[in-house]
Design a protein around this motif. Sequence first.
Motif, PDB file in Angstrom:
ATOM      1  N   GLY A  19      90.738 -42.309 -64.298  1.00  0.00           N
ATOM      2  CA  GLY A  19      90.567 -41.722 -62.971  1.00  0.00           C
ATOM      3  C   GLY A  19      90.274 -42.738 -61.887  1.00  0.00           C
ATOM      4  O   GLY A  19      89.778 -42.377 -60.813  1.00  0.00           O
ATOM      5  N   GLU A  20      90.637 -44.012 -62.129  1.00  0.00           N
ATOM      6  CA  GLU A  20      90.305 -45.075 -61.178  1.00  0.00           C
ATOM      7  C   GLU A  20      91.400 -46.126 -61.104  1.00  0.00           C
ATOM      8  O   GLU A  20      92.132 -46.350 -62.074  1.00  0.00           O
ATOM      9  N   PHE A  21      91.472 -46.803 -59.966  1.00  0.00           N
ATOM     10  CA  PHE A  21      92.267 -48.020 -59.833  1.00  0.00           C
ATOM     11  C   PHE A  21      91.862 -48.702 -58.530  1.00  0.00           C
ATOM     12  O   PHE A  21      91.234 -48.095 -57.662  1.00  0.00           O
ATOM     13  N   CYS A  22      92.232 -49.976 -58.382  1.00  0.00           N
ATOM     14  CA  CYS A  22      92.030 -50.704 -57.134  1.00  0.00           C
ATOM     15  C   CYS A  22      93.373 -51.172 -56.593  1.00  0.00           C
ATOM     16  O   CYS A  22      94.279 -51.500 -57.363  1.00  0.00           O
ATOM     17  N   TRP A  23      93.469 -51.194 -55.275  1.00  0.00           N
ATOM     18  CA  TRP A  23      94.601 -51.865 -54.632  1.00  0.00           C
ATOM     19  C   TRP A  23      94.090 -53.175 -54.063  1.00  0.00           C
ATOM     20  O   TRP A  23      93.030 -53.230 -53.441  1.00  0.00           O
ATOM     21  N   ASN A  24      94.868 -54.242 -54.280  1.00  0.00           N
ATOM     22  CA  ASN A  24      94.504 -55.572 -53.822  1.00  0.00           C
ATOM     23  C   ASN A  24      95.603 -56.120 -52.922  1.00  0.00           C
ATOM     24  O   ASN A  24      96.789 -56.066 -53.273  1.00  0.00           O
ATOM     25  N   LEU A  25      95.231 -56.641 -51.763  1.00  0.00           N
ATOM     26  CA  LEU A  25      96.204 -57.183 -50.825  1.00  0.00           C
ATOM     27  C   LEU A  25      96.825 -58.470 -51.363  1.00  0.00           C
ATOM     28  O   LEU A  25      96.110 -59.384 -51.773  1.00  0.00           O
ATOM     29  N   VAL A  26      98.156 -58.538 -51.353  1.00  0.00           N
ATOM     30  CA  VAL A  26      98.865 -59.762 -51.718  1.00  0.00           C
ATOM     31  C   VAL A  26      99.063 -60.592 -50.457  1.00  0.00           C
ATOM     32  O   VAL A  26      99.652 -60.130 -49.480  1.00  0.00           O
ATOM     33  N   THR A  27      98.546 -61.806 -50.455  1.00  0.00           N
ATOM     34  CA  THR A  27      98.721 -62.720 -49.327  1.00  0.00           C
ATOM     35  C   THR A  27      99.688 -63.834 -49.739  1.00  0.00           C
ATOM     36  O   THR A  27     100.037 -63.979 -50.921  1.00  0.00           O
ATOM     37  N   ARG A  28     100.096 -64.619 -48.752  1.00  0.00           N
ATOM     38  CA  ARG A  28     101.065 -65.694 -49.050  1.00  0.00           C
ATOM     39  C   ARG A  28     100.514 -66.643 -50.099  1.00  0.00           C
ATOM     40  O   ARG A  28     101.245 -67.081 -50.992  1.00  0.00           O
ATOM     41  N   SER A  29      99.229 -66.971 -50.009  1.00  0.00           N
ATOM     42  CA  SER A  29      98.644 -67.911 -50.972  1.00  0.00           C
ATOM     43  C   SER A  29      98.527 -67.317 -52.375  1.00  0.00           C
ATOM     44  O   SER A  29      98.388 -68.058 -53.349  1.00  0.00           O
ATOM     45  N   LEU A  30      98.595 -65.993 -52.482  1.00  0.00           N
ATOM     46  CA  LEU A  30      98.488 -65.322 -53.787  1.00  0.00           C
ATOM     47  C   LEU A  30      99.841 -64.858 -54.323  1.00  0.00           C
ATOM     48  O   LEU A  30      99.902 -64.246 -55.393  1.00  0.00           O
ATOM     49  N   SER A  31     100.913 -65.161 -53.598  1.00  0.00           N
ATOM     50  CA  SER A  31     102.222 -64.612 -53.972  1.00  0.00           C
ATOM     51  C   SER A  31     102.693 -65.087 -55.344  1.00  0.00           C
ATOM     52  O   SER A  31     103.263 -64.302 -56.114  1.00  0.00           O
ATOM     53  N   GLU A  32     102.476 -66.354 -55.676  1.00  0.00           N
ATOM     54  CA  GLU A  32     102.912 -66.854 -56.977  1.00  0.00           C
ATOM     55  C   GLU A  32     102.121 -66.202 -58.107  1.00  0.00           C
ATOM     56  O   GLU A  32     102.679 -65.838 -59.145  1.00  0.00           O
ATOM     57  N   ALA A  33     100.824 -66.044 -57.898  1.00  0.00           N
ATOM     58  CA  ALA A  33      99.997 -65.384 -58.911  1.00  0.00           C
ATOM     59  C   ALA A  33     100.422 -63.928 -59.072  1.00  0.00           C
ATOM     60  O   ALA A  33     100.471 -63.405 -60.190  1.00  0.00           O
ATOM     61  N   MET A  34     100.713 -63.262 -57.936  1.00  0.00           N
ATOM     62  CA  MET A  34     101.205 -61.884 -58.011  1.00  0.00           C
ATOM     63  C   MET A  34     102.477 -61.815 -58.841  1.00  0.00           C
ATOM     64  O   MET A  34     102.652 -60.926 -59.677  1.00  0.00           O
ATOM     65  N   ASN A  35     103.363 -62.780 -58.628  1.00  0.00           N
ATOM     66  CA  ASN A  35     104.630 -62.790 -59.359  1.00  0.00           C
ATOM     67  C   ASN A  35     104.408 -62.946 -60.860  1.00  0.00           C
ATOM     68  O   ASN A  35     105.147 -62.386 -61.671  1.00  0.00           O
ATOM     69  N   GLU A  36     103.371 -63.700 -61.240  1.00  0.00           N
ATOM     70  CA  GLU A  36     103.036 -63.847 -62.657  1.00  0.00           C
ATOM     71  C   GLU A  36     102.663 -62.504 -63.268  1.00  0.00           C
ATOM     72  O   GLU A  36     102.928 -62.254 -64.450  1.00  0.00           O
ATOM     73  N   THR A  37     102.038 -61.634 -62.490  1.00  0.00           N
ATOM     74  CA  THR A  37     101.619 -60.332 -63.023  1.00  0.00           C
ATOM     75  C   THR A  37     102.780 -59.354 -63.152  1.00  0.00           C
ATOM     76  O   THR A  37     102.576 -58.231 -63.610  1.00  0.00           O
ATOM     77  N   CYS A  38     103.991 -59.779 -62.743  1.00  0.00           N
ATOM     78  CA  CYS A  38     105.192 -58.955 -62.945  1.00  0.00           C
ATOM     79  C   CYS A  38     105.691 -59.006 -64.382  1.00  0.00           C
ATOM     80  O   CYS A  38     106.558 -58.218 -64.767  1.00  0.00           O
ATOM     81  N   ALA A  39     105.186 -59.959 -65.157  1.00  0.00           N
ATOM     82  CA  ALA A  39     105.705 -60.193 -66.502  1.00  0.00           C
ATOM     83  C   ALA A  39     105.636 -58.933 -67.357  1.00  0.00           C
ATOM     84  O   ALA A  39     104.655 -58.177 -67.309  1.00  0.00           O
ATOM     85  N   HIS A  40     106.702 -58.710 -68.133  1.00  0.00           N
ATOM     86  CA  HIS A  40     106.743 -57.559 -69.048  1.00  0.00           C
ATOM     87  C   HIS A  40     106.006 -57.937 -70.333  1.00  0.00           C
ATOM     88  O   HIS A  40     106.557 -58.605 -71.216  1.00  0.00           O
ATOM     89  N   VAL A  41     104.766 -57.541 -70.410  1.00  0.00           N
ATOM     90  CA  VAL A  41     103.934 -57.850 -71.571  1.00  0.00           C
ATOM     91  C   VAL A  41     103.325 -56.559 -72.109  1.00  0.00           C
ATOM     92  O   VAL A  41     103.336 -55.522 -71.438  1.00  0.00           O
ATOM     93  N   GLY A  42     102.773 -56.619 -73.281  1.00  0.00           N
ATOM     94  CA  GLY A  42     102.180 -55.456 -73.910  1.00  0.00           C
ATOM     95  C   GLY A  42     100.881 -55.029 -73.252  1.00  0.00           C
ATOM     96  O   GLY A  42     100.260 -55.811 -72.513  1.00  0.00           O
TER      97      GLY A  42
END
Length: 207
Positions: free
Chosen positions: A78-101
């Motif tokens: 029943g919970e989640f957070c939204w986190n703002l993606v900034t330019r400095s965090l864009s590469e890290a955000m892209n890492e979280t796109c990975a299809h993992v278990g």
Amino acid sequence: MTEDRHFYQPAEGHGLAHDPFNALVAPRPIGWISSRDRNGVLNLAPYSFFNAFNYHPPIVGFSSIGYKDSVRNAEETGEFCWNLVTRSLSEAMNETCAHVGPEVDEFTLSGLTPKPSRVISAPHVAESPVTLECRVSQVFQLTGADGQKADTWMVFGEVVGVHISRHLIRDGIYDTAAAEPVLRGGGPADYFTVGPEQKFQMHRPKP
């Protein structure tokens, strides 16, 4: 088909090199959603279909193509957070796109720091300057105009806690451009940022 307009009916195909739909409705804010499952395993994933939908109560929502971990975690806890993606965090955000278990912690995968939230138990991204803590209000599967269910789930959450880095508040007003938010464009890899040079103002007509 006319000479100056490309027309297509989505059910019959678009006839282009890449589906233009998500490039037409763009750029869009990224739904960088952090959550945890019932056993405490953390999850962090970006969704390109995300937005805010209401003021009172404040409600945001993201759409997941496929019943992914974020949807399951939101339903279970029943919970989640939204986190703002900034330019400095864009590469890290892209890492979280990975299809993992579901057993993989994307915070660890991307080198980001999970920070305890104030109101809910799901953590947020410590490096992000803006976070919305949310309690789930609705989860449902989308359907087409013909009533057929799509393999897509919509998650809405009421915002119950807001974190804003103080350097982004100027004279009591949140400075959108100063945060350098990253927005999802179209195509396979297009993103945009917002800067002060794109800013202009228009006031609503007086009644």
